[in-house]
Design a protein around this motif. Structure first.
Motif, mmCIF file in Angstrom:
data_model
loop_
_atom_site.group_PDB
_atom_site.id
_atom_site.type_symbol
_atom_site.label_atom_id
_atom_site.label_comp_id
_atom_site.label_asym_id
_atom_site.label_seq_id
_atom_site.Cartn_x
_atom_site.Cartn_y
_atom_site.Cartn_z
ATOM 1 N N ALA A 229 -3.208 -8.970 25.188
ATOM 2 C CA ALA A 229 -4.360 -9.133 26.078
ATOM 3 C C ALA A 229 -5.595 -9.548 25.290
ATOM 4 O O ALA A 229 -6.402 -10.376 25.745
ATOM 5 C CB ALA A 229 -4.624 -7.839 26.841
ATOM 6 N N GLY A 230 -5.761 -8.980 24.098
ATOM 7 C CA GLY A 230 -6.879 -9.379 23.252
ATOM 8 C C GLY A 230 -6.772 -10.816 22.789
ATOM 9 O O GLY A 230 -7.774 -11.542 22.734
ATOM 10 N N VAL A 231 -5.557 -11.246 22.470
ATOM 11 C CA VAL A 231 -5.345 -12.641 22.072
ATOM 12 C C VAL A 231 -5.740 -13.585 23.207
ATOM 13 O O VAL A 231 -6.383 -14.613 22.988
ATOM 14 C CB VAL A 231 -3.871 -12.856 21.669
ATOM 15 N N HIS A 232 -5.365 -13.232 24.429
ATOM 16 C CA HIS A 232 -5.716 -14.074 25.568
ATOM 17 C C HIS A 232 -7.228 -14.067 25.822
ATOM 18 O O HIS A 232 -7.793 -15.086 26.243
ATOM 19 C CB HIS A 232 -4.976 -13.607 26.815
ATOM 20 N N THR A 233 -7.883 -12.961 25.580
ATOM 21 C CA THR A 233 -9.339 -12.916 25.708
ATOM 22 C C THR A 233 -9.990 -13.884 24.729
ATOM 23 O O THR A 233 -10.908 -14.628 25.082
ATOM 24 C CB THR A 233 -9.862 -11.501 25.459
ATOM 25 N N LEU A 234 -9.508 -13.892 23.501
ATOM 26 C CA LEU A 234 -10.057 -14.792 22.488
ATOM 27 C C LEU A 234 -9.718 -16.249 22.787
ATOM 28 O O LEU A 234 -10.505 -17.153 22.492
ATOM 29 C CB LEU A 234 -9.532 -14.389 21.104
ATOM 30 N N ALA A 235 -8.549 -16.489 23.384
ATOM 31 C CA ALA A 235 -8.213 -17.854 23.803
ATOM 32 C C ALA A 235 -9.188 -18.337 24.875
ATOM 33 O O ALA A 235 -9.599 -19.503 24.889
ATOM 34 C CB ALA A 235 -6.775 -17.905 24.311
#
Length: 255
Positions: A192-198
């Protein structure tokens, strides 16, 4: 007068967190990276120090877009492999190093690097299937709103104490997206954090467009330049939003 921006910034970001609740972490990161709080910071600095200072701050922020992109990339990759703390530290250090480098480069070169970085960065982000997240609580909204106040206050104080260049560099740090990433990881895991940064990386063209327009228009037009910048931001948003993956959630998930 300066109390108005300090009140407006968290109110606007509270709306952004509602969008994150309903549409998922990528949408949340995209919204969190929009120059909403920065636009309020520009308003505050214009009222406090004049349009020329605000224009210089906006140009400084535009120059630091490559550092924002680098933070998003490094934070996401380290987060996916090594966890939140290492990811956040590596991302912050990367931003500092890149800020020092772009701060020494000619402005035209820094902007050209920003455009190139924004073109290639989304292709370099780590992937993963987006899943439905857990319900968000008031603490996530509170943290995000607090970060908006910090951005505005830091921009005004640093412009007074050290000039608009430092103010732009401080305001350009993606504080709200960092907060959203931390909350997303704690609630739903590293992906979920990776998608936030994306979402952050895909939203930065909107940020760059706003900063460049304000930097050019503010000395001549004053406060209306903020409106021109927001129009440029909306034009870029109409393009970048189409590539943001949306996580559909039910009404029960957002209570």
């Amino acid at each position: 007068m300066l109390l108005i921006p300090l009140v407006l910034a968290p109110a606007v970001m509270a709306v952004a967190t509602v969008i994150e609740r309903r549409l998922g972490p990528s949408a949340g990161g995209w919204v969190g990276a929009l120059p909403v709080a920065f636009a309020v910071a520009v308003l505050a600095v214009t009222l406090d120090a004049g349009p020329e200072t605000a224009a210089s701050m906006a140009l400084s922020a535009a120059v630091h877009v490559p550092a924002q992109v680098a933070l998003g990339l490094v934070f996401a990759h380290v987060l996916a492999r090594r966890g939140l703390i290492r990811g956040a530290v590596c991302g912050a250090v990367t931003y500092l190093v890149c800020s020092l480098l772009v701060g020494q480069a000619p402005t035209v070169l820094a902007v050209a690097v920003a455009v190139a970085a924004l073109w290639f960065a989304p292709r370099l982000m780590p992937g993963g299937r987006l899943r439905r997240g857990s319900p968000r609580h008031w603490s996530a909204t509170a943290l995000t709103c607090l970060s908006a106040v910090v951005i505005v206050a830091a921009a005004v104080l640093s412009s007074r104490l050290a000039g608009p260049g430092l103010a732009g560099a401080l305001a350009a740090f993606p504080t709200m997206c960092t907060m959203l990433t931390v909350v997303a990881v704690l609630r739903d895991g590293p992906l979920a954090g990776v998608h936030t940064l994306a979402g952050l990386v895909r939203s930065l063209p909107c940020y760059l467009a706003f900063c460049l327009v304000v930097a050019v228009a503010a000395p001549a037009f004053g406060l209306p330049a903020i409106g021109f910048g927001l129009l440029a931001c909306l034009a870029a948003a109409s393009v970048t939003w189409r590539r943001v993956p949306i996580a559909a959630v039910t009404a029960r998930d957002v209570r």
